[in-house]
Write a protein that holds these residues in place. Structure first.
Motif, PDB file in Angstrom:
ATOM      1  N   PRO A   1      50.536  59.791  19.968  1.00  0.00           N
ATOM      2  CA  PRO A   1      50.672  60.491  18.386  1.00  0.00           C
ATOM      3  C   PRO A   1      49.130  60.552  17.528  1.00  0.00           C
ATOM      4  O   PRO A   1      48.862  59.593  17.245  1.00  0.00           O
ATOM      5  CB  PRO A   1      51.328  60.168  17.295  1.00  0.00           C
ATOM      6  CG  PRO A   1      52.782  59.647  18.598  1.00  0.00           C
ATOM      7  CD  PRO A   1      51.852  58.940  19.219  1.00  0.00           C
ATOM      8  N   GLU A   2      48.691  62.023  16.697  1.00  0.00           N
ATOM      9  CA  GLU A   2      47.821  61.816  15.759  1.00  0.00           C
ATOM     10  C   GLU A   2      48.419  60.809  14.717  1.00  0.00           C
ATOM     11  O   GLU A   2      47.055  60.192  14.810  1.00  0.00           O
ATOM     12  CB  GLU A   2      47.815  63.285  15.387  1.00  0.00           C
ATOM     13  CG  GLU A   2      46.570  63.339  14.106  1.00  0.00           C
ATOM     14  CD  GLU A   2      46.892  64.925  14.127  1.00  0.00           C
ATOM     15  OE1 GLU A   2      45.810  65.438  13.411  1.00  0.00           O
ATOM     16  OE2 GLU A   2      47.063  66.214  14.060  1.00  0.00           O
ATOM     17  N   ASP A   3      49.088  60.764  14.294  1.00  0.00           N
ATOM     18  CA  ASP A   3      48.633  59.879  13.017  1.00  0.00           C
ATOM     19  C   ASP A   3      48.740  57.903  13.291  1.00  0.00           C
ATOM     20  O   ASP A   3      48.035  57.705  13.061  1.00  0.00           O
ATOM     21  CB  ASP A   3      50.338  59.655  12.291  1.00  0.00           C
ATOM     22  CG  ASP A   3      51.483  59.548  13.468  1.00  0.00           C
ATOM     23  OD1 ASP A   3      51.453  59.444  14.314  1.00  0.00           O
ATOM     24  OD2 ASP A   3      51.997  58.752  12.229  1.00  0.00           O
ATOM     25  N   VAL A   4      48.915  57.589  14.511  1.00  0.00           N
ATOM     26  CA  VAL A   4      48.542  56.835  14.971  1.00  0.00           C
ATOM     27  C   VAL A   4      47.714  56.265  15.463  1.00  0.00           C
ATOM     28  O   VAL A   4      46.525  55.696  15.272  1.00  0.00           O
ATOM     29  CB  VAL A   4      49.229  56.547  16.808  1.00  0.00           C
ATOM     30  CG1 VAL A   4      49.488  54.650  17.339  1.00  0.00           C
ATOM     31  CG2 VAL A   4      50.991  56.351  16.537  1.00  0.00           C
ATOM     32  N   LEU A   5      46.769  57.289  15.834  1.00  0.00           N
ATOM     33  CA  LEU A   5      45.166  57.561  16.614  1.00  0.00           C
ATOM     34  C   LEU A   5      44.152  57.150  14.461  1.00  0.00           C
ATOM     35  O   LEU A   5      43.533  56.370  14.906  1.00  0.00           O
ATOM     36  CB  LEU A   5      44.874  58.567  16.992  1.00  0.00           C
ATOM     37  CG  LEU A   5      45.348  58.685  18.576  1.00  0.00           C
ATOM     38  CD1 LEU A   5      44.848  60.144  18.839  1.00  0.00           C
ATOM     39  CD2 LEU A   5      44.131  58.148  19.694  1.00  0.00           C
ATOM     40  N   LEU A   6      45.226  57.998  14.153  1.00  0.00           N
ATOM     41  CA  LEU A   6      44.086  57.595  12.943  1.00  0.00           C
ATOM     42  C   LEU A   6      43.648  56.415  12.096  1.00  0.00           C
ATOM     43  O   LEU A   6      43.890  55.878  11.751  1.00  0.00           O
ATOM     44  CB  LEU A   6      44.892  59.075  11.634  1.00  0.00           C
ATOM     45  CG  LEU A   6      44.089  58.843  10.364  1.00  0.00           C
ATOM     46  CD1 LEU A   6      43.084  59.274  10.724  1.00  0.00           C
ATOM     47  CD2 LEU A   6      45.005  60.042   9.438  1.00  0.00           C
ATOM     48  N   HIS A   7      45.796  56.125  12.272  1.00  0.00           N
ATOM     49  CA  HIS A   7      45.702  54.468  12.149  1.00  0.00           C
ATOM     50  C   HIS A   7      45.005  53.440  12.296  1.00  0.00           C
ATOM     51  O   HIS A   7      43.813  52.143  11.675  1.00  0.00           O
ATOM     52  CB  HIS A   7      47.136  54.118  11.777  1.00  0.00           C
ATOM     53  CG  HIS A   7      47.684  52.791  11.099  1.00  0.00           C
ATOM     54  ND1 HIS A   7      47.363  52.771  10.112  1.00  0.00           N
ATOM     55  CD2 HIS A   7      47.527  51.746  11.910  1.00  0.00           C
ATOM     56  CE1 HIS A   7      48.076  51.289   9.790  1.00  0.00           C
ATOM     57  NE2 HIS A   7      48.212  51.105  10.407  1.00  0.00           N
ATOM     58  N   ALA A   8      45.047  53.266  13.918  1.00  0.00           N
ATOM     59  CA  ALA A   8      43.708  52.888  14.407  1.00  0.00           C
ATOM     60  C   ALA A   8      42.496  53.195  14.231  1.00  0.00           C
ATOM     61  O   ALA A   8      41.113  52.183  14.052  1.00  0.00           O
ATOM     62  CB  ALA A   8      44.497  53.549  16.360  1.00  0.00           C
TER      63      ALA A   8
END
Length: 188
Positions: free
Chosen positions: A114-121
Motif C-alpha cells: 500500500p501507498e502509505d507503507v511505501l511512504l513510511h519506508a
C-alpha cells in the motif's frame, strides 16, 4: 477504487475499469476465462519462439506485468510449483504455468504494498527528513539492506525515479507515479 502500485505497461493498467463492466453477470467461469486470457497474453509477450515456452528468467517479469509483486523467495516457490513434476530445463511451458498463475490471481496473492507503507519506508530511509534520497543513498540501501536488488532492477528504478538535474529521488513524487488504480475485475 482501491489503489496500489503497478508497473508501467501492465495489462491491468491498459484495461482499467472496462474489464469490470465486461465481467458483471458473467459468473465465475467468465472471470476465470478472462484471467486465463490475461495470463496467456502476458506469457505470449515473452514467448519469443512462439512455442508456448518462455525462459525461466522471464517469469518474474510476466508475474509482475499481471499486477503481482512477489519477493524473490516467493517467485522461487512459484517456479517450484510450476516445475513440480519435471526436471528443470530452463524453460517454462504455458500449460504448466497457466493453472498455477490462475490460482495466484484468483487468490490475489502477492498484492502490491500500500501507498502509505511505501511512504513510511522511504521516510525511514530519509535520515535528514528532506523529502528526497540521493542516488548514492538509495543504491546503498537497495544493495546492502534486506533482499538486495539486482543491477538491472536498480537501473530500472533509477531510470524512472531519479531527477536527472539534482541526482535525487523525490520519493513522494515517485510513489505517486507508481500508484494506479488496482484492478477490480478479479473475483473477491
Amino acid at each position: 477504487m482501491a489503489r496500489g502500485p503497478l508497473r508501467h505497461g501492465s495489462p491491468w493498467r491498459r484495461r482499467g475499469g472496462a474489464a469490470m463492466a465486461e465481467q458483471e453477470g458473467n459468473g465465475e467461469d467468465g472471470a476465470v476465462a478472462e484471467i486465463e486470457k490475461k495470463i496467456i497474453e502476458a506469457f505470449e509477450v515473452f514467448d519469443h519462439e512462439c512455442n508456448k515456452t518462455v525462459d525461466v528468467r522471464e517469469i518474474g517479469s510476466i508475474v509482475r506485468s499481471l499486477g503481482c509483486f512477489p519477493t524473490e523467495a516467493e517467485l522461487q516457490e512459484l517456479l517450484a510449483k510450476v516445475e513440480e513434476e519435471e526436471e528443470p530445463t530452463g524453460y517454462i511451458h504455458l500449460e504448466k504455468f497457466l493453472p498455477v498463475m490462475t490460482k495466484v490471481l484468483l487468490n490475489r496473492s502477492y498484492r502490491p504494498i500500500p501507498e502509505d507503507v511505501l511512504l513510511h519506508a522511504f521516510e525511514a530511509l530519509d535520515e535528514n527528513k528532506c523529502g528526497y534520497l540521493t542516488k548514492d543513498e538509495l543504491v546503498k540501501h537497495m544493495t546492502e539492506e534486506g533482499e538486495p536488488f539486482t543491477e538491472e532492477e536498480i537501473e530500472e528504478m533509477l531510470s524512472s525515479a531519479l531527477d536527472p538535474e539534482t541526482n535525487t529521488v523525490h520519493y513522494r513524487d515517485y510513489i505517486t507515479m507508481m500508484i494506479v488504480d488496482e484492478p477490480e475485475d478479479l473475483p473477491q
